[in-house]
Design a protein around this motif. Structure first.
Motif, PDB file in Angstrom:
ATOM      1  N   GLY A 260       0.900  -1.354   0.109  1.00 38.17           N
ATOM      2  CA  GLY A 260      -0.043  -0.060   0.076  1.00 38.17           C
ATOM      3  C   GLY A 260       0.848   1.178   0.056  1.00 38.17           C
ATOM      4  O   GLY A 260       1.770   1.447   0.810  1.00 38.17           O
ATOM      5  N   TRP A 261       0.527   2.065  -1.030  1.00 40.59           N
ATOM      6  CA  TRP A 261       1.447   3.476  -0.922  1.00 40.59           C
ATOM      7  C   TRP A 261       0.555   4.741  -1.486  1.00 40.59           C
ATOM      8  O   TRP A 261       0.266   4.713  -2.766  1.00 40.59           O
ATOM      9  CB  TRP A 261       2.755   3.106  -1.942  1.00 40.59           C
ATOM     10  CG  TRP A 261       3.322   4.103  -2.110  1.00 40.59           C
ATOM     11  CD1 TRP A 261       3.846   5.069  -1.159  1.00 40.59           C
ATOM     12  CD2 TRP A 261       4.114   4.516  -3.483  1.00 40.59           C
ATOM     13  NE1 TRP A 261       4.859   6.019  -1.619  1.00 40.59           N
ATOM     14  CE2 TRP A 261       5.089   5.651  -2.982  1.00 40.59           C
ATOM     15  CE3 TRP A 261       4.396   4.113  -4.689  1.00 40.59           C
ATOM     16  CZ2 TRP A 261       5.804   6.219  -3.818  1.00 40.59           C
ATOM     17  CZ3 TRP A 261       5.159   4.661  -5.460  1.00 40.59           C
ATOM     18  CH2 TRP A 261       6.059   5.697  -5.077  1.00 40.59           C
ATOM     19  N   PRO A 262      -0.053   5.430  -0.612  1.00 43.21           N
ATOM     20  CA  PRO A 262      -0.831   6.383  -0.898  1.00 43.21           C
ATOM     21  C   PRO A 262      -0.389   7.501  -1.901  1.00 43.21           C
ATOM     22  O   PRO A 262      -1.212   8.052  -2.715  1.00 43.21           O
ATOM     23  CB  PRO A 262      -1.305   7.222   0.576  1.00 43.21           C
ATOM     24  CG  PRO A 262      -1.025   5.832   1.689  1.00 43.21           C
ATOM     25  CD  PRO A 262       0.002   5.116   0.880  1.00 43.21           C
ATOM     26  N   LEU A 263       0.866   7.758  -1.638  1.00 39.55           N
ATOM     27  CA  LEU A 263       1.360   8.847  -2.481  1.00 39.55           C
ATOM     28  C   LEU A 263       1.375   8.194  -3.967  1.00 39.55           C
ATOM     29  O   LEU A 263       1.347   8.955  -4.981  1.00 39.55           O
ATOM     30  CB  LEU A 263       2.953   9.122  -2.056  1.00 39.55           C
ATOM     31  CG  LEU A 263       3.397   9.997  -3.079  1.00 39.55           C
ATOM     32  CD1 LEU A 263       3.035  11.391  -3.090  1.00 39.55           C
ATOM     33  CD2 LEU A 263       5.327  10.276  -2.539  1.00 39.55           C
ATOM     34  N   GLY A 264       1.749   7.072  -4.097  1.00 40.68           N
ATOM     35  CA  GLY A 264       1.526   6.423  -5.502  1.00 40.68           C
ATOM     36  C   GLY A 264       0.427   6.346  -6.275  1.00 40.68           C
ATOM     37  O   GLY A 264       0.228   6.726  -7.316  1.00 40.68           O
ATOM     38  N   GLU A 265      -0.502   6.160  -5.083  1.00 41.90           N
ATOM     39  CA  GLU A 265      -1.697   6.150  -5.813  1.00 41.90           C
ATOM     40  C   GLU A 265      -2.416   7.417  -6.267  1.00 41.90           C
ATOM     41  O   GLU A 265      -3.139   7.769  -7.273  1.00 41.90           O
ATOM     42  CB  GLU A 265      -3.151   5.435  -4.732  1.00 41.90           C
ATOM     43  CG  GLU A 265      -2.920   3.930  -4.570  1.00 41.90           C
ATOM     44  CD  GLU A 265      -4.017   3.481  -3.632  1.00 41.90           C
ATOM     45  OE1 GLU A 265      -4.955   3.484  -4.223  1.00 41.90           O
ATOM     46  OE2 GLU A 265      -3.745   2.872  -2.709  1.00 41.90           O
ATOM     47  N   SER A 266      -2.086   8.472  -5.218  1.00 39.54           N
ATOM     48  CA  SER A 266      -2.249   9.777  -5.779  1.00 39.54           C
ATOM     49  C   SER A 266      -1.757  10.456  -7.137  1.00 39.54           C
ATOM     50  O   SER A 266      -2.360  10.948  -7.855  1.00 39.54           O
ATOM     51  CB  SER A 266      -2.001  10.646  -4.473  1.00 39.54           C
ATOM     52  OG  SER A 266      -0.559  10.819  -4.596  1.00 39.54           O
ATOM     53  N   MET A 267      -0.453   9.793  -7.268  1.00 45.94           N
ATOM     54  CA  MET A 267       0.271  10.155  -8.666  1.00 45.94           C
ATOM     55  C   MET A 267      -0.668   9.455  -9.754  1.00 45.94           C
ATOM     56  O   MET A 267      -0.581  10.071 -10.871  1.00 45.94           O
ATOM     57  CB  MET A 267       1.736   9.653  -8.483  1.00 45.94           C
ATOM     58  CG  MET A 267       2.339  10.351  -7.388  1.00 45.94           C
ATOM     59  SD  MET A 267       4.088  10.020  -7.231  1.00 45.94           S
ATOM     60  CE  MET A 267       4.783  10.391  -8.788  1.00 45.94           C
ATOM     61  N   LEU A 268      -0.768   8.207  -9.625  1.00 44.43           N
ATOM     62  CA  LEU A 268      -1.839   7.435 -10.610  1.00 44.43           C
ATOM     63  C   LEU A 268      -2.876   8.213 -10.821  1.00 44.43           C
ATOM     64  O   LEU A 268      -3.331   8.296 -12.174  1.00 44.43           O
ATOM     65  CB  LEU A 268      -1.898   5.917 -10.077  1.00 44.43           C
ATOM     66  CG  LEU A 268      -1.039   5.082 -10.064  1.00 44.43           C
ATOM     67  CD1 LEU A 268      -1.417   3.631  -9.662  1.00 44.43           C
ATOM     68  CD2 LEU A 268      -0.221   4.957 -11.638  1.00 44.43           C
ATOM     69  N   ALA A 269      -3.733   8.641  -9.865  1.00 45.55           N
ATOM     70  CA  ALA A 269      -4.890   9.556 -10.324  1.00 45.55           C
ATOM     71  C   ALA A 269      -4.710  10.808 -11.033  1.00 45.55           C
ATOM     72  O   ALA A 269      -5.559  11.123 -11.781  1.00 45.55           O
ATOM     73  CB  ALA A 269      -5.475   9.757  -8.641  1.00 45.55           C
ATOM     74  N   ARG A 270      -3.291  11.705 -10.757  1.00 47.79           N
ATOM     75  CA  ARG A 270      -3.122  12.718 -11.544  1.00 47.79           C
ATOM     76  C   ARG A 270      -2.666  12.424 -12.973  1.00 47.79           C
ATOM     77  O   ARG A 270      -2.732  13.449 -13.801  1.00 47.79           O
ATOM     78  CB  ARG A 270      -2.223  13.554 -10.691  1.00 47.79           C
ATOM     79  CG  ARG A 270      -2.540  13.819  -9.344  1.00 47.79           C
ATOM     80  CD  ARG A 270      -1.842  15.252  -8.893  1.00 47.79           C
ATOM     81  NE  ARG A 270      -0.276  14.764  -8.986  1.00 47.79           N
ATOM     82  CZ  ARG A 270       0.059  14.265  -7.791  1.00 47.79           C
ATOM     83  NH1 ARG A 270      -0.449  13.781  -6.769  1.00 47.79           N
ATOM     84  NH2 ARG A 270       1.595  14.248  -7.952  1.00 47.79           N
ATOM     85  N   ALA A 271      -1.891  11.335 -12.965  1.00 45.55           N
ATOM     86  CA  ALA A 271      -1.189  11.195 -14.135  1.00 45.55           C
ATOM     87  C   ALA A 271      -1.889  11.168 -15.681  1.00 45.55           C
ATOM     88  O   ALA A 271      -3.195  10.510 -15.453  1.00 45.55           O
ATOM     89  CB  ALA A 271      -0.479   9.989 -14.267  1.00 45.55           C
TER      90      ALA A 271
END
Length: 374
Positions: free
Chosen positions: A80-91
């Motif tokens: 689990g990696w919240p920062l990574g998920e947020s980057m996926l959402a923006r990319a």
């Protein structure tokens, strides 16, 4: 479609990029493969070892590279990696989720609350990622792919590819003379490679080994080779205590934080490779054992039967007497042993050799390049 004037740039995104780690090896292998194939590739990580400083960009990183729909972002998911998920959402890139599997939290419940929480969040993260309808999904195995599909990932956007690994590099290092001299003493060496973690089945290995020694052969040792996490000391003590209860402690070798030379030597002296892991998304040591022509005896759980692929002896349930008998069979039937290791080496060459992985990787990447952006 991908830009006409240039090949897409490839961005590899991972929370933690470390050597001697299955996910780290896959990231590094992809990086080298893509560079060799002529791609402009970059690695982004929140935490990384100094070994990889020259090829890694730290996060958080506000970059224009996430805004190009012609470029490809490959996200390595194993925690689990919240920062990574947020980057996926923006990319705005084309997105590939490379799923390395999450160990079910239940394995850690009695040993580490932190590991339990991290794995639980990882499981929830997997469910969220599987619902990203615009993404492509690559599992390390068919097993991983089917898990993603069960959580909602579209089957027509899913595929699987073995992780990149360093087995060929391992074959090139010199062997450790101390281990070679100590363990080539006429005794049977039963090798178990896997981190000291609760899903790996060390207790099952001890029960199988104890039964084998009691019934068939007291001139044998069990080698536990794999990394040790100090925060899981309760698990290690559980395994050591069990070895004392089974009266085999003096015959069990605990080898933590081994060098490549030491690992290669363990494979070289091994008479059989024992895998009784209860949860695997692929299991790279199985491919290593095939490469080094070590016969495999395995418990057929999760991705293990798929990885073995008929190139070893696999039992679908655990019984210490059954495994003890199979350990004896491998020892007493040299013809079967020869056939097994020949099949294993052939499977390695066809499915897991870096060139085989390279061919499949570039085919899958071409499918991503030519797919319309969602």
């Amino acid at each position: 479609m991908a830009g006409i004037d240039r090949r897409p740039r490839i961005f590899l995104l991972v929370p933690c990029f470390m050597p001697h780690d299955a996910v780290g090896n896959d990231v590094y292998g992809m990086y080298q493969l893509l560079r060799t194939a002529g791609y402009d590739v970059s690695i982004f990580a929140a935490d990384f070892h100094k070994t990889y400083e020259s090829i890694t960009t730290p996060l958080p990183h506000d970059s224009e590279c996430w805004n190009s729909p012609d470029d490809i972002l490959i996200y390595h998911h194993a925690v689990g990696w919240p920062l990574g998920e947020s980057m996926l959402a923006r990319a705005r890139n084309k997105i590939v989720i490379k799923y390395h599997n999450i160990t079910p939290a239940r394995f850690y419940e009695q040993y580490s609350q932190n590991h339990y929480n991290v794995c639980l969040e990882g499981e929830l993260s997997t469910r969220r990622m599987a619902r990203i309808q615009s993404a492509m999904f690559w599992g390390d195995s068919q097993f991983n792919m089917e898990e993603l599909i069960s959580h909602g990932a579209p089957r027509d956007r899913c595929n699987w590819i073995p992780p990149c690994h360093l087995t060929e590099e391992l074959r090139k290092v010199p062997m450790d003379p101390h281990i070679l001299g100590t363990l080539r003493d006429g005794r049977r060496n039963i090798l178990f490679v896997g981190g000291m973690r609760p899903n790996k089945g060390h207790a099952l290995a001890l029960h199988a080994y104890a039964a084998y020694r009691h019934i068939y052969n007291q001139q044998a040792r069990l080698i536990f080779c794999g990394s040790y996490d100090a925060s899981l000391s309760a698990y290690l003590e559980h395994i050591r205590r069990l070895s004392r209860q089974l009266e085999v402690e003096s015959e069990v070798v605990f080898a933590h934080s081994v060098s490549p030379a030491q690992l290669k030597t363990f494979y070289y002296v091994a008479d059989v490779f024992l895998c009784v892991s209860e949860h695997e998304g692929f299991c790279v040591p199985l491919a290593e054992a095939m490469s080094f022509r070590v016969p495999i005896l395995a418990l057929g759980q999760t991705a293990v039967p798929e990885t073995v692929g008929g190139a070893g002896m696999v039992h679908d349930h655990f019984d210490p007497m059954l495994f003890a008998g199979s350990l004896d069979q491998v020892h007493r039937n040299p013809q079967q042993r020869l056939e097994t290791v020949t099949l294993g080496r052939l499977r390695y060459e066809r499915a897991f050799h870096p060139q085989a992985i390279r061919r499949k990787f570039l085919t899958l990447l071409e499918d991503v390049e030519t797919a319309p952006h969602a």
